[in-house]
Structure formats: structure tokens, C-alpha cells
Design a protein around this motif. Structure first.
Motif, PDB file in Angstrom:
ATOM      1  N   CYS A  58      -3.314  -7.773  13.406  1.00 52.85           N
ATOM      2  CA  CYS A  58      -1.813  -7.741  12.971  1.00 52.85           C
ATOM      3  C   CYS A  58      -1.280  -6.960  11.893  1.00 52.85           C
ATOM      4  N   ILE A  59      -2.016  -6.119  11.384  1.00 52.16           N
ATOM      5  CA  ILE A  59      -1.484  -5.379  10.226  1.00 52.16           C
ATOM      6  C   ILE A  59      -1.107  -4.351  10.738  1.00 52.16           C
ATOM      7  N   THR A  60       0.256  -3.585  10.316  1.00 49.85           N
ATOM      8  CA  THR A  60       0.939  -2.457  10.976  1.00 49.85           C
ATOM      9  C   THR A  60       0.855  -1.291  10.003  1.00 49.85           C
ATOM     10  N   GLU A  61       0.729  -1.556   8.692  1.00 50.68           N
ATOM     11  CA  GLU A  61       0.928  -0.399   7.748  1.00 50.68           C
ATOM     12  C   GLU A  61      -0.334  -0.800   6.622  1.00 50.68           C
ATOM     13  N   MET A  62      -0.975   0.472   6.414  1.00 51.23           N
ATOM     14  CA  MET A  62      -1.945   0.802   5.214  1.00 51.23           C
ATOM     15  C   MET A  62      -1.449   1.390   4.298  1.00 51.23           C
ATOM     16  N   ILE A  63      -0.807   1.042   2.899  1.00 55.19           N
ATOM     17  CA  ILE A  63      -0.589   1.787   2.057  1.00 55.19           C
ATOM     18  C   ILE A  63      -1.479   1.697   0.867  1.00 55.19           C
ATOM     19  N   PRO A  64      -2.257   2.395   0.664  1.00 60.78           N
ATOM     20  CA  PRO A  64      -3.554   2.290  -0.631  1.00 60.78           C
ATOM     21  C   PRO A  64      -2.828   2.206  -1.923  1.00 60.78           C
ATOM     22  N   PRO A  65      -3.694   1.410  -2.723  1.00 60.57           N
ATOM     23  CA  PRO A  65      -3.221   1.541  -4.375  1.00 60.57           C
ATOM     24  C   PRO A  65      -3.620   2.870  -4.726  1.00 60.57           C
ATOM     25  N   LYS A  66      -2.743   3.240  -5.880  1.00 58.93           N
ATOM     26  CA  LYS A  66      -2.881   4.640  -6.401  1.00 58.93           C
ATOM     27  C   LYS A  66      -4.207   4.883  -6.919  1.00 58.93           C
ATOM     28  N   GLY A  67      -4.850   3.901  -7.287  1.00 58.78           N
ATOM     29  CA  GLY A  67      -6.293   4.204  -8.052  1.00 58.78           C
ATOM     30  C   GLY A  67      -7.486   4.400  -6.979  1.00 58.78           C
ATOM     31  N   LEU A  68      -7.221   4.181  -5.440  1.00 60.77           N
ATOM     32  CA  LEU A  68      -8.241   3.844  -4.688  1.00 60.77           C
ATOM     33  C   LEU A  68      -8.978   5.158  -4.576  1.00 60.77           C
ATOM     34  N   ARG A  69     -10.395   5.156  -4.892  1.00 65.05           N
ATOM     35  CA  ARG A  69     -11.243   6.353  -4.517  1.00 65.05           C
ATOM     36  C   ARG A  69     -12.193   6.359  -3.523  1.00 65.05           C
ATOM     37  N   LYS A  70     -12.455   5.031  -3.052  1.00 69.14           N
ATOM     38  CA  LYS A  70     -13.898   4.816  -2.075  1.00 69.14           C
ATOM     39  C   LYS A  70     -13.326   3.702  -0.990  1.00 69.14           C
ATOM     40  N   ILE A  71     -13.489   4.320   0.180  1.00 63.59           N
ATOM     41  CA  ILE A  71     -13.476   3.133   1.299  1.00 63.59           C
ATOM     42  C   ILE A  71     -14.373   3.275   2.172  1.00 63.59           C
ATOM     43  N   GLY A  72     -14.999   1.802   2.319  1.00 57.32           N
ATOM     44  CA  GLY A  72     -16.395   1.726   3.246  1.00 57.32           C
ATOM     45  C   GLY A  72     -16.189   2.018   4.627  1.00 57.32           C
ATOM     46  N   ASN A  73     -17.158   2.181   5.197  1.00 57.66           N
ATOM     47  CA  ASN A  73     -17.192   2.275   6.637  1.00 57.66           C
ATOM     48  C   ASN A  73     -16.568   1.170   7.389  1.00 57.66           C
ATOM     49  N   GLY A  74     -15.833   1.459   8.352  1.00 57.10           N
ATOM     50  CA  GLY A  74     -15.283   0.646   9.110  1.00 57.10           C
ATOM     51  C   GLY A  74     -14.145  -0.329   8.659  1.00 57.10           C
ATOM     52  N   ALA A  75     -13.668   0.067   7.458  1.00 56.29           N
ATOM     53  CA  ALA A  75     -12.787  -0.754   6.806  1.00 56.29           C
ATOM     54  C   ALA A  75     -11.490  -1.327   7.617  1.00 56.29           C
ATOM     55  N   PHE A  76     -11.091  -0.288   8.611  1.00 53.91           N
ATOM     56  CA  PHE A  76      -9.748  -0.715   9.280  1.00 53.91           C
ATOM     57  C   PHE A  76     -10.225  -0.787  10.692  1.00 53.91           C
ATOM     58  N   GLN A  77     -11.472  -0.694  11.062  1.00 50.53           N
ATOM     59  CA  GLN A  77     -11.975  -0.503  12.498  1.00 50.53           C
ATOM     60  C   GLN A  77     -11.449  -1.716  13.285  1.00 50.53           C
ATOM     61  N   GLY A  78     -10.540  -1.524  14.559  1.00 51.85           N
ATOM     62  CA  GLY A  78     -10.217  -2.554  15.364  1.00 51.85           C
ATOM     63  C   GLY A  78      -8.795  -3.173  15.054  1.00 51.85           C
TER      64      GLY A  78
END
Length: 182
Positions: A58-78
Motif C-alpha cells: 500500500c506504500i505509494t511514494e518513497m522519499i528518502p531521508p537526506k542522510g541515506l547512503r545505503k539501501i539493502g537488496n529488495g528493500a522495496f521489492q513487491g
């Protein structure tokens, strides 16, 4: 930090605001929270672990935090209803299966800092219309499965005079723009 599997499968969770004291979301924190619609992350979050939001449909939007430097595998998969995603400058890799199965995702901007686009990260993004690649040098594509299942009218925008590696396979999809912006 929020420990792994913290809210894994919390099917009644609709909104979450992560406290300012949190800097890392460990693996599978919100995995399969199928009614989760809105997540607010503080700017101090630097690391989103593997499969953190997998199957949060049900998540429609992903706005990351300004300090984000790493996102892991499959973080938003599906995340089937995800329509808009922004990757912050500072991320150097679009990891395996990051947006795989995000059927309603229509546009993504790959920031200048990205050097690698990994396997299956955009697999089956069936509504994708535009990819904007902002790096001056095209990122390395680690496999041909990166863009598997894209619609035929999807367009790739890359800096003028550049193209993606193995662009011959994507030639009908490469369209150039001038300058450094969209």
C-alpha cells in the motif's frame, strides 16, 4: 536502530513515523506490513537494510531521508502500489531487486553518485515510463536482468553524448537530453 523483523507482518499497521534517534533500519523491519501506507523517516537514517519494506503493497511514494547512503537488496521489492521513488545523491549502487515487482512505478531518477545498477532491480516495473540517469559516466549494469519486463514505450534519458553499457540491447529505449538536468 530498529532491529530486524521488528514489525514483520504487522498487517494492521498503516502509518509509521520513525523516531529521530534511529539511524538504521535492519533487515525485514516492516516486511509484509500489507496495509502500511505511509512511512516518515528522519534525515538521520543512513542505512535501510535488506527487504525492509518488501511486500508493503500500500506504500505509494518513497522519499528518502537526506542522510541515506545505503539501501539493502529488495528493500522495496513487491511494493505493488509504489508510484514514485527518489534515490538520494550519495547512494552509489542500485542494489539487487530494489524495486522488482513495483508494478505501478512510473519514473525513477538515478542520481549522479550511482556507479552500479544491479540485477533485477527494476524487474517487472510494468508501468515504468521514464528512467533518468544523471551520472556523467554511465553506471555499470551487472546483468541483463536489470530491466526485465519493462513496457516497450519506456524511455531512458542519459546525459548527452553518453549511453548505458550494452546500449545496443536498449537502443530503441535510449533518448538523449542536453545538460545535466531533466
Amino acid at each position: 536502530m530498529l532491529p530486524g523483523y521488528f514489525c514483520d507482518g504487522c498487517v494492521q499497521l498503516e502509518h509509521i513515523s520513525v523516531p529521530n534517534t534511529i539511524t538504521r533500519l535492519w533487515d525485514y523491519v516492516f516486511d509484509k506490513c500489507t496495509t502500511l501506507q505511509e512511512v516518515t523517516l528522519p534525515d538521520g537514517v543512513t542505512d535501510i537494510g535488506r527487504h525492509v519494506f518488501e511486500s508493503c503493497c500500500c506504500i505509494t511514494e518513497m522519499i528518502p531521508p537526506k542522510g541515506l547512503r545505503k539501501i539493502g537488496n529488495g528493500a522495496f521489492q513487491g511494493c505493488r502500489m509504489l508510484e514514485k521513488a527518489v534515490l538520494p545523491d550519495g547512494i552509489d549502487e542500485v542494489v539487487d531487486s530494489l524495486f522488482s515487482g513495483c508494478y505501478t512505478l512510473t519514473e525513477i531518477v538515478i542520481p549522479k553518485s550511482v556507479t552500479t545498477v544491479s540485477r533485477y532491480c527494476f524487474e517487472n516495473c510494468q508501468c515504468m515510463k521514464r528512467y533518468y540517469f544523471l551520472p556523467d559516466s554511465p553506471p555499470e549494469l551487472t546483468t541483463t536482468g536489470t530491466f526485465l519486463g519493462l513496457p516497450k514505450d519506456c524511455k531512458f534519458y542519459v546525459p548527452k553524448g553518453r549511453c548505458l553499457p550494452d546500449c545496443g540491447k536498449l537502443e530503441q529505449l535510449c533518448f538523449l537530453y542536453g545538460g545535466n538536468g531533466r
